[in-house]
Design a protein around this motif. Structure first.
Motif, PDB file in Angstrom:
ATOM      1  N   PHE A 251       0.808  -1.213   0.000  1.00  0.00           N
ATOM      2  CA  PHE A 251       0.000   0.000   0.000  1.00  0.00           C
ATOM      3  C   PHE A 251       0.848   1.274   0.000  1.00  0.00           C
ATOM      4  CE2 PHE A 251      -3.480  -2.569   2.315  1.00  0.00           C
ATOM      5  CZ  PHE A 251      -4.037  -2.935   1.106  1.00  0.00           C
ATOM      6  N   PHE A 252       2.172   1.127  -0.011  1.00  0.00           N
ATOM      7  CA  PHE A 252       3.071   2.278   0.064  1.00  0.00           C
ATOM      8  C   PHE A 252       3.994   2.344  -1.154  1.00  0.00           C
ATOM      9  CE2 PHE A 252       1.726   1.500   4.328  1.00  0.00           C
ATOM     10  CZ  PHE A 252       1.715   2.740   4.957  1.00  0.00           C
ATOM     11  N   THR A 253       4.166   3.552  -1.686  1.00  0.00           N
ATOM     12  CA  THR A 253       5.184   3.745  -2.710  1.00  0.00           C
ATOM     13  C   THR A 253       6.549   3.658  -2.027  1.00  0.00           C
ATOM     14  OG1 THR A 253       5.265   6.138  -2.377  1.00  0.00           O
ATOM     15  CG2 THR A 253       3.672   5.303  -4.005  1.00  0.00           C
ATOM     16  N   LYS A 254       7.590   3.493  -2.810  1.00  0.00           N
ATOM     17  CA  LYS A 254       8.940   3.410  -2.252  1.00  0.00           C
ATOM     18  C   LYS A 254       9.272   4.669  -1.456  1.00  0.00           C
ATOM     19  CE  LYS A 254      13.763   2.569  -3.517  1.00  0.00           C
ATOM     20  NZ  LYS A 254      14.710   2.317  -4.626  1.00  0.00           N
ATOM     21  N   LYS A 255       8.839   5.818  -1.970  1.00  0.00           N
ATOM     22  CA  LYS A 255       9.105   7.100  -1.318  1.00  0.00           C
ATOM     23  C   LYS A 255       8.501   7.146   0.078  1.00  0.00           C
ATOM     24  CE  LYS A 255       7.977  12.023  -1.647  1.00  0.00           C
ATOM     25  NZ  LYS A 255       7.267  13.066  -2.439  1.00  0.00           N
ATOM     26  N   PHE A 256       7.210   6.819   0.196  1.00  0.00           N
ATOM     27  CA  PHE A 256       6.548   6.912   1.493  1.00  0.00           C
ATOM     28  C   PHE A 256       6.987   5.795   2.436  1.00  0.00           C
ATOM     29  CE2 PHE A 256       3.366   9.394  -1.011  1.00  0.00           C
ATOM     30  CZ  PHE A 256       3.570  10.585  -0.336  1.00  0.00           C
ATOM     31  N   TYR A 257       7.354   4.649   1.875  1.00  0.00           N
ATOM     32  CA  TYR A 257       7.886   3.562   2.702  1.00  0.00           C
ATOM     33  C   TYR A 257       9.191   4.011   3.360  1.00  0.00           C
ATOM     34  CZ  TYR A 257      10.005  -0.885   4.029  1.00  0.00           C
ATOM     35  OH  TYR A 257      10.603  -1.903   4.737  1.00  0.00           O
ATOM     36  N   LEU A 258      10.081   4.617   2.577  1.00  0.00           N
ATOM     37  CA  LEU A 258      11.368   5.058   3.094  1.00  0.00           C
ATOM     38  C   LEU A 258      11.204   6.203   4.095  1.00  0.00           C
ATOM     39  CD1 LEU A 258      13.531   4.870  -0.147  1.00  0.00           C
ATOM     40  CD2 LEU A 258      13.585   3.317   1.822  1.00  0.00           C
ATOM     41  N   GLN A 259      10.209   7.060   3.857  1.00  0.00           N
ATOM     42  CA  GLN A 259       9.931   8.145   4.805  1.00  0.00           C
ATOM     43  C   GLN A 259       9.540   7.585   6.168  1.00  0.00           C
ATOM     44  OE1 GLN A 259       6.984  10.772   3.128  1.00  0.00           O
ATOM     45  NE2 GLN A 259       8.461  11.862   1.865  1.00  0.00           N
ATOM     46  N   ARG A 260       8.689   6.563   6.158  1.00  0.00           N
ATOM     47  CA  ARG A 260       8.260   5.952   7.430  1.00  0.00           C
ATOM     48  C   ARG A 260       9.421   5.212   8.101  1.00  0.00           C
ATOM     49  NH1 ARG A 260       2.039   4.758   8.066  1.00  0.00           N
ATOM     50  NH2 ARG A 260       2.817   3.278   9.590  1.00  0.00           N
ATOM     51  N   GLU A 261      10.238   4.560   7.307  1.00  0.00           N
ATOM     52  CA  GLU A 261      11.412   3.883   7.865  1.00  0.00           C
ATOM     53  C   GLU A 261      12.367   4.881   8.521  1.00  0.00           C
ATOM     54  OE1 GLU A 261      12.804   0.073   7.542  1.00  0.00           O
ATOM     55  OE2 GLU A 261      10.907   0.668   8.449  1.00  0.00           O
ATOM     56  N   LYS A 262      12.531   6.034   7.888  1.00  0.00           N
ATOM     57  CA  LYS A 262      13.401   7.077   8.436  1.00  0.00           C
ATOM     58  C   LYS A 262      12.849   7.587   9.764  1.00  0.00           C
ATOM     59  CE  LYS A 262      15.536  11.530   7.270  1.00  0.00           C
ATOM     60  NZ  LYS A 262      15.631  12.603   6.241  1.00  0.00           N
ATOM     61  N   TYR A 263      11.528   7.780   9.803  1.00  0.00           N
ATOM     62  CA  TYR A 263      10.880   8.246  11.030  1.00  0.00           C
ATOM     63  C   TYR A 263      11.054   7.236  12.162  1.00  0.00           C
ATOM     64  CZ  TYR A 263       7.142   9.407  14.317  1.00  0.00           C
ATOM     65  OH  TYR A 263       6.427   9.683  15.449  1.00  0.00           O
ATOM     66  N   VAL A 264      10.817   5.953  11.864  1.00  0.00           N
ATOM     67  CA  VAL A 264      10.961   4.900  12.866  1.00  0.00           C
ATOM     68  C   VAL A 264      12.394   4.841  13.377  1.00  0.00           C
ATOM     69  CG1 VAL A 264      10.909   2.404  13.259  1.00  0.00           C
ATOM     70  CG2 VAL A 264       9.029   3.508  12.032  1.00  0.00           C
ATOM     71  N   ALA A 265      13.350   4.898  12.452  1.00  0.00           N
ATOM     72  CA  ALA A 265      14.767   4.834  12.836  1.00  0.00           C
ATOM     73  C   ALA A 265      15.140   6.004  13.745  1.00  0.00           C
ATOM     74  CB  ALA A 265      15.636   4.837  11.581  1.00  0.00           C
ATOM     75  N   ASN A 266      14.638   7.186  13.441  1.00  0.00           N
ATOM     76  CA  ASN A 266      14.920   8.380  14.244  1.00  0.00           C
ATOM     77  C   ASN A 266      14.333   8.248  15.658  1.00  0.00           C
ATOM     78  OD1 ASN A 266      15.896  11.144  14.530  1.00  0.00           O
ATOM     79  ND2 ASN A 266      13.742  11.736  14.531  1.00  0.00           N
ATOM     80  N   GLU A 267      13.086   7.752  15.744  1.00  0.00           N
ATOM     81  CA  GLU A 267      12.447   7.568  17.052  1.00  0.00           C
ATOM     82  C   GLU A 267      13.197   6.522  17.873  1.00  0.00           C
ATOM     83  OE1 GLU A 267       9.161   8.999  18.289  1.00  0.00           O
ATOM     84  OE2 GLU A 267      10.049  10.467  16.939  1.00  0.00           O
ATOM     85  N   LEU A 268      13.574   5.423  17.233  1.00  0.00           N
ATOM     86  CA  LEU A 268      14.266   4.349  17.947  1.00  0.00           C
ATOM     87  C   LEU A 268      15.639   4.791  18.438  1.00  0.00           C
ATOM     88  CD1 LEU A 268      13.413   1.264  15.693  1.00  0.00           C
ATOM     89  CD2 LEU A 268      12.574   1.706  18.006  1.00  0.00           C
ATOM     90  N   ALA A 269      16.308   5.586  17.631  1.00  0.00           N
ATOM     91  CA  ALA A 269      17.665   6.014  17.984  1.00  0.00           C
ATOM     92  C   ALA A 269      17.680   7.058  19.098  1.00  0.00           C
ATOM     93  CB  ALA A 269      18.365   6.571  16.740  1.00  0.00           C
ATOM     94  N   ASN A 270      16.621   7.852  19.211  1.00  0.00           N
ATOM     95  CA  ASN A 270      16.663   9.008  20.095  1.00  0.00           C
ATOM     96  C   ASN A 270      15.670   8.980  21.254  1.00  0.00           C
ATOM     97  OD1 ASN A 270      18.655  10.901  18.681  1.00  0.00           O
ATOM     98  ND2 ASN A 270      17.272  10.323  17.017  1.00  0.00           N
ATOM     99  N   SER A 271      14.860   7.936  21.346  1.00  0.00           N
ATOM    100  CA  SER A 271      13.871   7.850  22.424  1.00  0.00           C
ATOM    101  C   SER A 271      14.283   6.812  23.459  1.00  0.00           C
ATOM    102  CB  SER A 271      12.497   7.479  21.855  1.00  0.00           C
ATOM    103  OG  SER A 271      12.058   8.450  20.925  1.00  0.00           O
ATOM    104  N   ASP A 272      14.004   7.105  24.718  1.00  0.00           N
ATOM    105  CA  ASP A 272      14.266   6.128  25.776  1.00  0.00           C
ATOM    106  C   ASP A 272      13.210   5.027  25.770  1.00  0.00           C
ATOM    107  OD1 ASP A 272      16.578   7.368  27.457  1.00  0.00           O
ATOM    108  OD2 ASP A 272      15.216   9.023  27.021  1.00  0.00           O
ATOM    109  N   LYS A 273      11.971   5.426  25.461  1.00  0.00           N
ATOM    110  CA  LYS A 273      10.870   4.485  25.301  1.00  0.00           C
ATOM    111  C   LYS A 273      10.045   4.920  24.088  1.00  0.00           C
ATOM    112  CE  LYS A 273      11.452   1.888  29.040  1.00  0.00           C
ATOM    113  NZ  LYS A 273      11.718   0.420  28.973  1.00  0.00           N
TER     114      LYS A 273
END
Length: 247
Positions: A25-47
Motif C-alpha cells: 500500500f506504500f510507494t517506495k518514497k513513502f515507505y522510506l519516509q516511514r522507515e526514516k521516522y521509525v529509525a529516528n524515534e528508535l535512535a533518540n527515544s528512551d521508550k
C-alpha cells in the motif's frame, strides 16, 4: 531541535507498522519516509509508545526490539444512552485508505441488494489519501457502477456534529480493516454503547470489546448471515447491561 538535550528522558510515538505489514500500500518514497521516522524515534527515544501489544510484537519481528516498546490503552470516556431513534444502517466511519477495506462492504452490499434485506451501509471519513489520491473516487465509481447507491450512502468527510449524530443513530458500527494498530472506531463504538462488526484480525481481537461480532474477511455471505441474526435476535436489543461492561 527535538532530542537536542539528551539529559532529559524522551518518549517517542509510533502508532503502528502498517508500512511493514502491508508494504504493497506504500510507494517506495513513502515507505522510506516511514522507515526514516521509525529509525529516528528508535535512535533518540528512551521508550516508544505504540498503540497495542500487536504492534509491540511487530517491532520484535521487524526490528528485533521489544523491551523499549510500550503499548498504550485508550480508555472510553463517555457513559450515556442515546434517545435518538435507532435507524437501520451500519456505520463505517473511517478514512479512505486502502487497508480500511471498503471493498469488502461493497461485496456485502451486493448480497444485501440481491436478498432485499432492509439494511443500509453508511460510509464517512476523511477523503484525502496521500498514497492514492484517486482511492475515494474509485470507491464511489464502483458503488454507482454496481448500482449499490441504494444500499451504500457515502458521506465522505463530515463535521463532528454530523458524525456524532450518525454514531448515535446507527444500528451498529462495522470495521472490515485489513490492519489496525489500535482501532479508534472500536473505541467510538464503546463510547456510544453500540455493537460493532469486526474483521477477525489480531489488532481487533486484542481490544476485546464486549459487543464485538467478528467475521471472516473471506466470506461476505457469512457477514450478512451474522448481520441478519443480529437484527432478529432479541439479545442484541437488550444490550444495556452487557455493553456497560466496557466501562
Amino acid at each position: 531541535k527535538l532530542f537536542i538535550n539528551h539529559s532529559i528522558k524522551s518518549i517517542g510515538w509510533i502508532p503502528d507498522l502498517q508500512h511493514k505489514v502491508y508494504k504493497k500500500f506504500f510507494t517506495k518514497k513513502f515507505y522510506l519516509q516511514r522507515e526514516k521516522y521509525v529509525a529516528n524515534e528508535l535512535a533518540n527515544s528512551d521508550k516508544i509508545f505504540v498503540s497495542s501489544l500487536q504492534v509491540r510484537k511487530e517491532f520484535k519481528k521487524y526490528y528485533g526490539i521489544y523491551n523499549k516498546i510500550v503499548p498504550l490503552r485508550v480508555l472510553s470516556k463517555e457513559k450515556y444512552f442515546t434517545k435518538n431513534p435507532i435507524k437501520k444502517y451500519i456505520l463505517f466511519p473511517a478514512q479512505f485508505w486502502e487497508h480500511k477495506n471498503h471493498e469488502f462492504l461493497l461485496k456485502v452490499a451486493k448480497i444485501i441488494k440481491k436478498r432485499k434485506i432492509n439494511i443500509k451501509i453508511y460510509f464517512c471519513g476523511k477523503v484525502d489519501n496521500y498514497k492514492n489520491q484517486n482511492h475515494f473516487k474509485l470507491i464511489n465509481d464502483k458503488i454507482y457502477r454496481l448500482k449499490l447507491d441504494e444500499i451504500i450512502k457515502n458521506f465522505g468527510e463530515v463535521s463532528v456534529k454530523q458524525l456524532n449524530k450518525l454514531q448515535k443513530e446507527c444500528l451498529a458500527f462495522v470495521n472490515p480493516s485489513l490492519y489496525e494498530g489500535w482501532s479508534t472506531i472500536n473505541e467510538e463504538a464503546r463510547s456510544n454503547l453500540k455493537y460493532i462488526f469486526l474483521s477477525d484480525i489480531k489488532g481487533h481481537k486484542e481490544q476485546n470489546n464486549y459487543g464485538s461480532i467478528y467475521f471472516n474477511l473471506n466470506s461476505p455471505k457469512n457477514f450478512v448471515k451474522k448481520l441478519q441474526k443480529f437484527v432478529k435476535d432479541k439479545k442484541y436489543q437488550n444490550k444495556k447491561d452487557f455493553l456497560l461492561k466496557n466501562k
